[in-house]
Design an enzyme around this catalytic site. Sequence first.
Site, mmCIF file in Angstrom:
data_model
loop_
_atom_site.group_PDB
_atom_site.id
_atom_site.type_symbol
_atom_site.label_atom_id
_atom_site.label_comp_id
_atom_site.label_asym_id
_atom_site.label_seq_id
_atom_site.Cartn_x
_atom_site.Cartn_y
_atom_site.Cartn_z
ATOM 1 N N GLY A 253 0.826 -1.199 0.000
ATOM 2 C CA GLY A 253 0.000 0.000 0.000
ATOM 3 C C GLY A 253 0.859 1.247 0.000
ATOM 4 O O GLY A 253 1.987 1.242 -0.492
ATOM 5 N N CYS A 260 1.318 4.227 16.708
ATOM 6 C CA CYS A 260 2.253 3.225 17.244
ATOM 7 C C CYS A 260 3.478 3.007 16.373
ATOM 8 O O CYS A 260 4.606 3.281 16.795
ATOM 9 C CB CYS A 260 1.525 1.904 17.457
ATOM 10 S SG CYS A 260 0.259 1.972 18.728
#
EC number: 1.1.1.22
Length: 430
Positions: A253, A260
Amino acid sequence: MNILVIGTGYVGTTTALVFAELGWNVTGLDTDAQKIQQLEKGVLYFYEPGLEELLKKHLSSGQIRFTTNKEKAIQDHEIIFICVGTPSRPDGSADMRYVKQVAEDIGQTMNGYKLVITKSTVPVGTQEQVTLWIQAAQKGSYPFDVASNPEFLREGKALTDALNPDRVIIGSNSKKAANLLQTLYQSAKCPVVVTTPRTAELIKYASNAFLATKISYMNELARLCDQLGVNIKEVANGIGLDPRIGPSFLHAGIGYGGSCFPKDVSALILAAKQNNIELSILEKVVYVNQTQHLYLLEKARERLKSFANKKIAVLGLAFKPDTDDIREAPALRIIESLLKEQANVYVYDPVAKLPADLHYGSVTASNELEEAVKDADAVFLCTEWPIFRNVDWAKMKSIMNQPNMFDGRNVLDSREMNSNGYFYHGIGYE
């Protein structure tokens, strides 16, 4: 046992509600009165599937309550979880001011034995530092233990992860503290690993860094797939069948985001440098992630020649589906680049919103997908929300100025899009 959770952010609220669901009496403490008032009314101020229903359930049952009275809360509870934020500083280090403040509050206020558990993601050695902060702030000589119990929650899946953990990590040098924590997790049907605090703290960073590495590896490999005429989805499927690799985090992607991975990878790299160790693989992971969106922009630029004065629709703001978290979201990088090239940007996300303080100038926030897509010269699909798969894209083509689709999450079927008359480009020969 009564549990106090200090910090009612994403991790703290989830932690508190899950312990309530497990049957413990829980109090959530925060200095933000407005946040506490919302929670007391059963209103979750962030989006996370299933949590608001759990909040209302346990407010009604009396298993959970919320307060801003830190002195009473600390004195009334033996078990205290620290769940405050540890945001990144400009140099990549974790900002520990909130953890330090909580430790000092505990030291100044405690009136008997306390088990203090750090659930926030913190640098290796934090358990020792928290111990020193509490000791320095103590007004009396009260015994206490400090343990590490890192969280492994996926945004959008936090409730499932918390109720059905794949492992529980307990870092403690005290047998008493470890036993108390094991009692809290006695219903967990997963391995419970008791180790040293430093090991527990590093496990958290190492886990997120490894997952980030898998993502960047596949994203970089997808660029090669484009050149070789190979479908990255088929490559991912083939290698994911190897049990040593597994299928998760192999989806190419435009990069990872959220609160995080970017923060934790940077903190681990910095910790290594401070100890004269070079984590060159992780440094490359960060580089790939920071440049991955540029790869898709270049493909779009080749097609459109210029973004200037073109209407560009950006679908999806959140860094992943089932959350409203836009921190470090690749969509924001796409938007910033488009604006620099004088594009007219329209955005749509079913949940996430652009906060006013980001000052994105001419960006138009659309309430409906059709509004964003109408008269568009191109669409950038940046978040894999399920609703985007179910859109009648043949119908959408009729209202677009140019049917160009740049799928940053490989959500759509390339053959179907091409048969509908679109120019379609995903990540890795789609």
